[in-house]
Structure formats: structure tokens, C-alpha cells
Write an enzyme that holds these catalytic residues in place. Structure first.
Site, PDB file in Angstrom:
ATOM      1  N   ASP A 168       8.996  41.192   6.442  1.00 40.84           N
ATOM      2  CA  ASP A 168       8.421  40.120   5.615  1.00 40.84           C
ATOM      3  C   ASP A 168       9.232  39.835   4.358  1.00 40.84           C
ATOM      4  O   ASP A 168       8.688  39.493   3.310  1.00 40.84           O
ATOM      5  CB  ASP A 168       6.960  40.447   5.259  1.00 40.84           C
ATOM      6  N   HIS A 226       7.310  35.114  11.547  1.00 39.60           N
ATOM      7  CA  HIS A 226       8.259  34.479  10.632  1.00 39.60           C
ATOM      8  C   HIS A 226       7.700  33.126  10.212  1.00 39.60           C
ATOM      9  O   HIS A 226       7.255  32.347  11.045  1.00 39.60           O
ATOM     10  CB  HIS A 226       9.620  34.317  11.305  1.00 39.60           C
ATOM     11  N   VAL A 277       0.926  37.835  10.907  1.00 43.95           N
ATOM     12  CA  VAL A 277       0.338  38.142  12.216  1.00 43.95           C
ATOM     13  C   VAL A 277      -1.069  38.699  12.060  1.00 43.95           C
ATOM     14  O   VAL A 277      -1.998  38.284  12.736  1.00 43.95           O
ATOM     15  CB  VAL A 277       1.236  39.145  13.000  1.00 43.95           C
TER      16      VAL A 277
END
Ligand code: IMP
Ligand code: MG
Length: 336
Positions: A13, A43, A250
Site C-alpha cells: 500500500d 491497487h 481489499v
């Protein structure tokens, strides 16, 4: 245009998606190939207000002429892939290596219910650990065994190496980060594969001698999701005072936030063989630098920080991200 691999230098990240999108848009590579573990990585790309959150397809999608490949090392979740191709209208642009490992529903269930993976390690619950485990035990299906993937199947190493032979541009998008590498990270609090540049090269099938540039992305304030040691983690009070609050792409889990870690950055740059550094989140250090595109316009504080990163890693900082939008960046590649 040389062949370039981009990887995360901390715990994931770091803003890899944004940097890849900028490079794709600016340098117009012919191929952008995704390496890394699989759909556990999220992403994010923001282009003129449109936000793409990608877990399978490369962030290079913003360059409309680029073919988007998924390397053999990557685990494919056919459901996630199909969803992204449909949502973003990517039909005809995506190639999946025939040998990619497949994430089955049972892998996702196992990942989510396993007390060790989900409970202790804090996995993303996307099935990657169990699918890689099945792959190592040679019980996994490959992409070529999945009927619905037929139209995307290709030989990624062949496409990439032939493109390089013809002098075309190839960009390899790594996922995750150095600190969660199975080999070099904070084991057992790691992902199910190595995450360094060498692994990304292997994932897409290019030999070490064909890699020209390795860009390692570092975040000014590193973050970590899930469990595991985080030496420079700051208190919630300090993160709040700095106006930093982040959630996983996510899992939507709150990310832990830390201070710059020069020692980790140096070690990570070394193992990745970094030829340049991309630094993200300098607008967190000084809000006045938000959206700045020229080095001269950065504040003294940010310039000093850039110099410190170069001292710590002994690698030049050539890309400085000043905000989430892909155009918010200082690009020093030609100037320095
Ligand atoms: P898994 O890869 O889903 O098994 O998760 C193992 C550990 O790696 C957990 O701490 C996850 O939060 C972390 N992790 C996996 N992929 C990423 C990523 O792309 N970014 C950040 N953390 C990740
Ligand atoms: Mg992410």
C-alpha cells in the site's frame, strides 16, 4: 524505453497503483504486466476523478494502447478478473499466462475460516495462501484448465521477451511490499510468496539480465494492515494529529501507521536492487505540497526529507507523489 520493475518497499500500500498508472500514461509502454501474489493486493488509481480499485488487472489500464498481462507466478481468481474486465471495459486488452495458479472457492473459504491464517496472521481472506499452498503441493488447477479463461490465455514471458527484442517498453507492476515477503519479511506475519523485484521478474518470465530499472516505492509514513511487527508504528493520537487515516483497499481494515524507517528502506532498496526511488505521500508531511508538479515548488521540509531518503538508501529519488490523482507527481527522471 527500458524494461522497468516497480515494487513496494515497506509493507504494501505504498501507492504502487498510482505510480504505475502515471508511468503508463506518461511513458506509454506497450506491455504492462502484473506480478505478485494475486487478488489479495488492491491497487488504487485515480484519474480525473474516476477511481479504479484493482485486484487482478494492472493499473496500467489508463494507457489505452497498453496490453495488460498477468504473469504465470500470479494467482488468478476468475470471478474477480471477470468483474474487472467487465466493469472497466477491458475486453481484448487482457492476457493471462496459461500457467497462472487458480483460486478456487474452497481456498477462499479455507483462508477465511482458518484460525492461523485469518486469526493469527490476519490474512486478507482472498484465498491466496491456501491456493499457493495447493500449487506447491501440485494440486492446483492452472489457468489453461479453466474454460472461462480460454479467451485470455497467452504466453506472458514470450510476449514480453519478444517485445523487448523489438525495443518496446515493458513495465512490470509488483504487488505487496518488502516487509511481507515470505523470504525477507517479518515471518510468519507475511504473505505466501516473496515480494521483491527478483520475484516479480520470475513471475512474468524475464531474466535478471533483461531488467533495466527497478523502482522501489516508499511511503513517507509507512503503513501496515494485518498483524505482525511494525517497529516504527506511531500512536493513534499522533496519526490523528497528522490527519492520517487509511483503510485497506481489499479488506477495508484500518491500516496501522508508522514513521519513516530509514533502516528498513536501506535494506529493502538493497535486496530489490533499486535503481531509483518513488516517494509517495509527501503531502502528508506538508499539506502545502499537495498536487505540486515541480521540484522547486516543494517546501524546504519536503526537500530535506527527500535528501534524507537518498542518504538513508543511497538511491536517487526520482518520482515524488504529491497526492492520489495520477497527475499529482514530480518527475525528476530526465532532470537528475
Ligand atoms: P494474505 O497474503 O492474504 O495471506 O495475507 C497475509 C498478510 O499479508 C496479512 O497481514 C495481509 O494484510 C498482508 N497483505 C497481503 N497482501 C497485501 C497487500 O497487497 N497490501 C498490504 N498487505 C497485504
Ligand atoms: Mg494495496
Amino acid at each position: 524505453m527500458p524494461s522497468t520493475i516497480l515494487v513496494g518497499g515497506f509493507f504494501g500500500d505504498e501507492g504502487k497503483g498510482k505510480i504505475i498508472a502515471y508511468l503508463a500514461k506518461h511513458d506509454k509502454p506497450d506491455l504492462v504486466a502484473r506480478g505478485g501474489v494475486g487478488p489479495n493486493a488492491g491497487h488504487t488509481v485515480i484519474e480525473e476523478g474516476t477511481r479504479y480499485a484493482l485486484r487482478m488487472v494492472s493499473s496500467g489500464l489508463v494507457c489505452e494502447s497498453a496490453r495488460l498481462l498477468i504473469g504465470a507466478g500470479v494467482l488468478v481468481d476468475p470471478r474477480v478478473l471477470r468483474g474487472e474486465i467487465e466493469s472497466f471495459g477491458l475486453q481484448g486488452r487482457v492476457g493471462v499466462d496459461r500457467r497462472c495458479g487458480i483460486i478456487e472457492l474452497e481456498h477462499i473459504e479455507a483462508d477465511k475460516s482458518d484460525a492461523h491464517l485469518k486469526g493469527k496472521i490476519g490474512s486478507t481472506g482472498t484465498g491466496c495462501g491456501p491456493a499457493n499452498s495447493a500449487r506447491v503441493l501440485r494440486k492446483s488447477r492452472q489457468a489453461k484448465d479453466v474454460k472461462e479463461l480460454e479467451e485470455f490465455l497467452c504466453d506472458v514471458p514470450l510476449e514480453i521477451n519478444e517485445a523487448l527484442d523489438r525495443g518496446k517498453g515493458v513495465l512490470v507492476e509488483g504487488t505487496q511490499g518488502f516487509g511481507i515477503s515470505l523470504l525477507y519479511g517479518t515471518y510468519p506475519f507475511v504473505t505466501s510468496k516473496d515480494t521483491t523485484a527478483s520475484q516479480m521478474a520470475a513471475d512474468v518470465g524475464i531474466g535478471p539480465t533483461r531488467v533495466d530499472e527497478v523502482i522501489v516505492v516508499f511511503k513517507s509514513f509507512p503503513t501496515r494492515v494485518g498483524e505482525g511487527p511494525f517497529e516504527t508504528q506511531m500512536t493513534e493520537e499522533r496519526a490523528t494529529a497528522l490527519h492520517i487515516e487509511e483503510y485497506g483497499t481489499v479488506t477495508r481494515r484500518k491500516r496501522r501507521i508508522g514513521e519513516w524507517d530509514g533502516k528498513m528502506a536501506a535494506y529493502s532498496a538493497m535486496i530489490n536492487g533499486a535503481t531509483m526511488i518513488a516517494l509517495s505521500g509527501v503531502d502528508r508531511l506538508d499539506a502545502s505540497c499537495r498536487g505540486v508538479k515541480e521540484y522547486e515548488e516543494l517546501s524546504k521540509e519536503v526537500k530535506e526529507f527527500v535528501a534524507q531518503v537518498e542518504r538513508d538508501t543511497r538511491v536517487p529519488v526520482k518520482l515524488i507523489s504529491t497526492g492520489p490523482e495520477l497527475s499529482e507527481i514530480v518527475d525528476l527522471r530526465e532532470k537528475k
